[in-house]
Design a protein around this motif. Structure first.
Motif, PDB file in Angstrom:
ATOM      1  N   GLY A 177       0.802  -1.213   0.000  1.00 55.23           N
ATOM      2  CA  GLY A 177       0.000   0.000   0.000  1.00 55.23           C
ATOM      3  C   GLY A 177       0.836   1.265   0.000  1.00 55.23           C
ATOM      4  O   GLY A 177       2.065   1.240  -0.088  1.00 55.23           O
ATOM      5  N   PHE A 178       0.134   2.396   0.141  1.00 54.36           N
ATOM      6  CA  PHE A 178       0.777   3.708   0.046  1.00 54.36           C
ATOM      7  C   PHE A 178       0.965   4.375   1.405  1.00 54.36           C
ATOM      8  O   PHE A 178       1.386   5.533   1.458  1.00 54.36           O
ATOM      9  N   GLY A 179       0.644   3.684   2.462  1.00 53.56           N
ATOM     10  CA  GLY A 179       0.799   4.278   3.794  1.00 53.56           C
ATOM     11  C   GLY A 179       2.240   4.637   4.104  1.00 53.56           C
ATOM     12  O   GLY A 179       2.533   5.713   4.645  1.00 53.56           O
ATOM     13  N   SER A 180       3.175   3.745   3.751  1.00 52.70           N
ATOM     14  CA  SER A 180       4.587   4.007   4.031  1.00 52.70           C
ATOM     15  C   SER A 180       5.113   5.184   3.206  1.00 52.70           C
ATOM     16  O   SER A 180       5.963   5.956   3.675  1.00 52.70           O
ATOM     17  N   ILE A 181       4.588   5.345   1.992  1.00 51.26           N
ATOM     18  CA  ILE A 181       5.004   6.477   1.165  1.00 51.26           C
ATOM     19  C   ILE A 181       4.487   7.777   1.759  1.00 51.26           C
ATOM     20  O   ILE A 181       5.194   8.801   1.774  1.00 51.26           O
ATOM     21  N   LEU A 182       3.263   7.768   2.266  1.00 48.84           N
ATOM     22  CA  LEU A 182       2.714   8.960   2.915  1.00 48.84           C
ATOM     23  C   LEU A 182       3.531   9.331   4.143  1.00 48.84           C
ATOM     24  O   LEU A 182       3.845  10.513   4.362  1.00 48.84           O
ATOM     25  N   ILE A 183       3.892   8.326   4.956  1.00 52.06           N
ATOM     26  CA  ILE A 183       4.714   8.597   6.143  1.00 52.06           C
ATOM     27  C   ILE A 183       6.064   9.173   5.732  1.00 52.06           C
ATOM     28  O   ILE A 183       6.559  10.150   6.321  1.00 52.06           O
ATOM     29  N   GLY A 184       6.663   8.587   4.695  1.00 47.41           N
ATOM     30  CA  GLY A 184       7.940   9.101   4.211  1.00 47.41           C
ATOM     31  C   GLY A 184       7.831  10.528   3.701  1.00 47.41           C
ATOM     32  O   GLY A 184       8.713  11.352   3.939  1.00 47.41           O
ATOM     33  N   ALA A 185       6.728  10.846   3.015  1.00 45.69           N
ATOM     34  CA  ALA A 185       6.525  12.205   2.512  1.00 45.69           C
ATOM     35  C   ALA A 185       6.364  13.200   3.657  1.00 45.69           C
ATOM     36  O   ALA A 185       6.885  14.325   3.592  1.00 45.69           O
ATOM     37  N   LEU A 186       5.656  12.805   4.697  1.00 43.92           N
ATOM     38  CA  LEU A 186       5.490  13.691   5.852  1.00 43.92           C
ATOM     39  C   LEU A 186       6.828  13.941   6.548  1.00 43.92           C
ATOM     40  O   LEU A 186       7.144  15.079   6.930  1.00 43.92           O
ATOM     41  N   MET A 187       7.626  12.888   6.705  1.00 49.71           N
ATOM     42  CA  MET A 187       8.951  13.052   7.288  1.00 49.71           C
ATOM     43  C   MET A 187       9.842  13.916   6.393  1.00 49.71           C
ATOM     44  O   MET A 187      10.633  14.735   6.877  1.00 49.71           O
ATOM     45  N   SER A 188       9.695  13.736   5.089  1.00 47.84           N
ATOM     46  CA  SER A 188      10.476  14.542   4.147  1.00 47.84           C
ATOM     47  C   SER A 188      10.125  16.020   4.285  1.00 47.84           C
ATOM     48  O   SER A 188      11.016  16.884   4.281  1.00 47.84           O
ATOM     49  N   ALA A 189       8.834  16.328   4.400  1.00 46.54           N
ATOM     50  CA  ALA A 189       8.409  17.719   4.564  1.00 46.54           C
ATOM     51  C   ALA A 189       8.917  18.301   5.883  1.00 46.54           C
ATOM     52  O   ALA A 189       9.330  19.467   5.950  1.00 46.54           O
ATOM     53  N   LEU A 190       8.903  17.482   6.930  1.00 47.93           N
ATOM     54  CA  LEU A 190       9.405  17.928   8.230  1.00 47.93           C
ATOM     55  C   LEU A 190      10.894  18.254   8.157  1.00 47.93           C
ATOM     56  O   LEU A 190      11.350  19.311   8.622  1.00 47.93           O
ATOM     57  N   LEU A 191      11.659  17.363   7.553  1.00 51.85           N
ATOM     58  CA  LEU A 191      13.103  17.581   7.433  1.00 51.85           C
ATOM     59  C   LEU A 191      13.416  18.738   6.483  1.00 51.85           C
ATOM     60  O   LEU A 191      14.444  19.407   6.643  1.00 51.85           O
ATOM     61  N   TYR A 192      12.543  18.978   5.519  1.00 51.26           N
ATOM     62  CA  TYR A 192      12.737  20.126   4.635  1.00 51.26           C
ATOM     63  C   TYR A 192      12.632  21.443   5.416  1.00 51.26           C
ATOM     64  O   TYR A 192      13.349  22.407   5.126  1.00 51.26           O
ATOM     65  N   GLY A 193      11.752  21.456   6.409  1.00 50.90           N
ATOM     66  CA  GLY A 193      11.674  22.627   7.281  1.00 50.90           C
ATOM     67  C   GLY A 193      12.977  22.852   8.024  1.00 50.90           C
ATOM     68  O   GLY A 193      13.440  23.995   8.181  1.00 50.90           O
ATOM     69  N   VAL A 194      13.609  21.757   8.473  1.00 47.46           N
ATOM     70  CA  VAL A 194      14.912  21.866   9.140  1.00 47.46           C
ATOM     71  C   VAL A 194      15.971  22.367   8.162  1.00 47.46           C
ATOM     72  O   VAL A 194      16.840  23.170   8.520  1.00 47.46           O
ATOM     73  N   THR A 195      15.892  21.905   6.908  1.00 49.35           N
ATOM     74  CA  THR A 195      16.818  22.387   5.881  1.00 49.35           C
ATOM     75  C   THR A 195      16.686  23.888   5.687  1.00 49.35           C
ATOM     76  O   THR A 195      17.696  24.611   5.600  1.00 49.35           O
ATOM     77  N   ASN A 196      15.462  24.385   5.637  1.00 53.20           N
ATOM     78  CA  ASN A 196      15.242  25.826   5.496  1.00 53.20           C
ATOM     79  C   ASN A 196      15.833  26.592   6.664  1.00 53.20           C
ATOM     80  O   ASN A 196      16.482  27.635   6.481  1.00 53.20           O
ATOM     81  N   LEU A 197      15.613  26.087   7.864  1.00 52.57           N
ATOM     82  CA  LEU A 197      16.140  26.755   9.057  1.00 52.57           C
ATOM     83  C   LEU A 197      17.667  26.786   9.030  1.00 52.57           C
ATOM     84  O   LEU A 197      18.291  27.831   9.285  1.00 52.57           O
ATOM     85  N   GLN A 198      18.273  25.651   8.708  1.00 54.62           N
ATOM     86  CA  GLN A 198      19.732  25.590   8.695  1.00 54.62           C
ATOM     87  C   GLN A 198      20.330  26.459   7.593  1.00 54.62           C
ATOM     88  O   GLN A 198      21.399  27.069   7.775  1.00 54.62           O
ATOM     89  N   THR A 199      19.660  26.528   6.448  1.00 57.96           N
ATOM     90  CA  THR A 199      20.130  27.401   5.371  1.00 57.96           C
ATOM     91  C   THR A 199      20.073  28.862   5.793  1.00 57.96           C
ATOM     92  O   THR A 199      21.015  29.642   5.548  1.00 57.96           O
ATOM     93  N   TYR A 200      19.005  29.252   6.466  1.00 58.55           N
ATOM     94  CA  TYR A 200      18.874  30.627   6.966  1.00 58.55           C
ATOM     95  C   TYR A 200      19.966  30.932   7.986  1.00 58.55           C
ATOM     96  O   TYR A 200      20.610  31.989   7.926  1.00 58.55           O
ATOM     97  N   VAL A 201      20.200  30.009   8.911  1.00 66.66           N
ATOM     98  CA  VAL A 201      21.233  30.203   9.932  1.00 66.66           C
ATOM     99  C   VAL A 201      22.607  30.341   9.275  1.00 66.66           C
ATOM    100  O   VAL A 201      23.424  31.186   9.680  1.00 66.66           O
ATOM    101  N   TYR A 202      22.859  29.531   8.261  1.00 70.37           N
ATOM    102  CA  TYR A 202      24.169  29.588   7.598  1.00 70.37           C
ATOM    103  C   TYR A 202      24.414  30.969   6.991  1.00 70.37           C
ATOM    104  O   TYR A 202      25.462  31.577   7.204  1.00 70.37           O
ATOM    105  N   TYR A 203      23.473  31.466   6.213  1.00 71.45           N
ATOM    106  CA  TYR A 203      23.682  32.751   5.534  1.00 71.45           C
ATOM    107  C   TYR A 203      23.671  33.924   6.509  1.00 71.45           C
ATOM    108  O   TYR A 203      24.251  34.974   6.211  1.00 71.45           O
ATOM    109  N   MET A 204      23.051  33.761   7.666  1.00 74.12           N
ATOM    110  CA  MET A 204      23.054  34.826   8.666  1.00 74.12           C
ATOM    111  C   MET A 204      24.374  34.888   9.426  1.00 74.12           C
ATOM    112  O   MET A 204      24.813  35.973   9.830  1.00 74.12           O
ATOM    113  N   HIS A 205      25.023  33.741   9.645  1.00 72.35           N
ATOM    114  CA  HIS A 205      26.186  33.698  10.542  1.00 72.35           C
ATOM    115  C   HIS A 205      27.516  33.470   9.830  1.00 72.35           C
ATOM    116  O   HIS A 205      28.577  33.645  10.449  1.00 72.35           O
ATOM    117  N   TYR A 206      27.496  33.079   8.574  1.00 74.30           N
ATOM    118  CA  TYR A 206      28.762  32.734   7.913  1.00 74.30           C
ATOM    119  C   TYR A 206      28.896  33.462   6.575  1.00 74.30           C
ATOM    120  O   TYR A 206      29.243  32.873   5.551  1.00 74.30           O
TER     121      TYR A 206
END
Length: 288
Positions: A6-35
């Motif tokens: 089924g597609f349940g595992s793909i949905l879970i993976g997509a949700l985790m991917s979106a969550l980690l993408y938020g962390v990527t945005n935060l880390q990218t912002y921190v990088y350009y602000m401090h370095y």
């Protein structure tokens, strides 16, 4: 019909991917602000990783929307892989290859001149094998997007790609730990030893999470659990992107913890300067 499991595992993976993408945005912002003083090549690298990660999460969201919304009540659509799956695999291959080569460059600078290519060539070959089989996966799925064909071809495309990625990850982590340990053992400066021990811990922690997911994907791929393999495949590029950004963003913290108010500039891209610092007994610490 559709993906086994089924597609349940793909949905879970997509949700985790979106969550980690938020962390990527935060880390990218921190990088350009401090370095802002970093080299232009490093800034371009961070921008490229962010753009690729953004494209990847877009393709993943399209894939989930296509299967769970657009194809609702149309079972024949579930028998084929949509184009966004192939596109996500392509971006996946680029992100992981770039990040692994980033760490290979660090290993190259840390190694003694006589051993540089002896240590780095096996890792580079593993990265190339992963990238080539990743591109092969994209080509094969575009030429024949039937799920039955993808399941049959996985032994010749996705499974070798993931295995090579896991091998490169192990080699990178072992090489970094050994080189940093050797540099610390030769140092007479306590702060340098503490710094290198901390970097070893960071290297192990970085490898542990990514390798855990990669090994899990190898396992489910070998067991013909395609849905779980796709679900895990959506999160792996995010882990790699964040590991690169974390290695850049932790420099300020490491400086404050290990060097206090010293004027030493620890550049993550030129981390090879650390052994030179630890090798002489009259570093900046001795002059404080």
């Amino acid at each position: 019909m559709g993906l086994p499991g089924g597609f349940g595992s793909i949905l879970i993976g997509a949700l985790m991917s979106a969550l980690l993408y938020g962390v990527t945005n935060l880390q990218t912002y921190v990088y350009y602000m401090h370095y802002s003083e970093d080299a232009s090549t490093t800034k371009v690298l961070v921008a490229a990783i962010w753009v690729l990660d953004t494209l990847h999460v877009f393709f993943v969201c399209h894939m989930v929307y296509y299967y769970l919304i657009t194809s609702y009540g149309v079972p024949t659509n579930l028998e084929h892989l949509t184009w966004s799956f192939s596109a996500s695999v392509l971006v996946h291959s680029f992100v992981i290859s770039i990040v692994q080569l980033f760490f290979v460059r660090k290993i190259h600078y840390l190694c003694r001149h006589q051993l540089r290519w002896l240590v780095t060539i096996p890792i580079i070959l593993s990265v190339i094998v992963h990238f080539v089989f990743g591109i092969a996966t994209v080509v094969v799925t575009l030429l024949n997007n039937a799920l039955s064909a993808a399941t049959h071809n996985r032994l010749y495309t996705s499974l070798p790609a993931v295995s090579a990625m896991a091998l490169a990850e192990v080699l990178i982590t072992v090489s970094l730990c050994v080189l940093l340990y050797q540099s610390g053992s030769r140092s007479a400066v306590p702060r340098t030893k503490n710094l290198l021990n901390t970097l070893i811990i960071y290297a192990v922690n970085r490898c542990f999470l990514t390798l855990l997911v990669v090994v899990a994907e190898v396992t489910v791929d070998a067991d013909d659990l395609l849905a779980w393999a796709v679900g895990m495949n959506t999160t792996i590029p995010k882990l790699y992107a964040n590991s690169l950004l974390a290695s850049l963003n932790t420099r300020e913290h490491l400086r404050s913890q290990n060097w206090g108010k010293s004027n030493i500039h620890m550049n993550a891209v030129h981390v090879a300067k650390l052994p030179k610092l630890s090798g002489n007994g009259k570093g900046a610490t001795d002059r404080e």
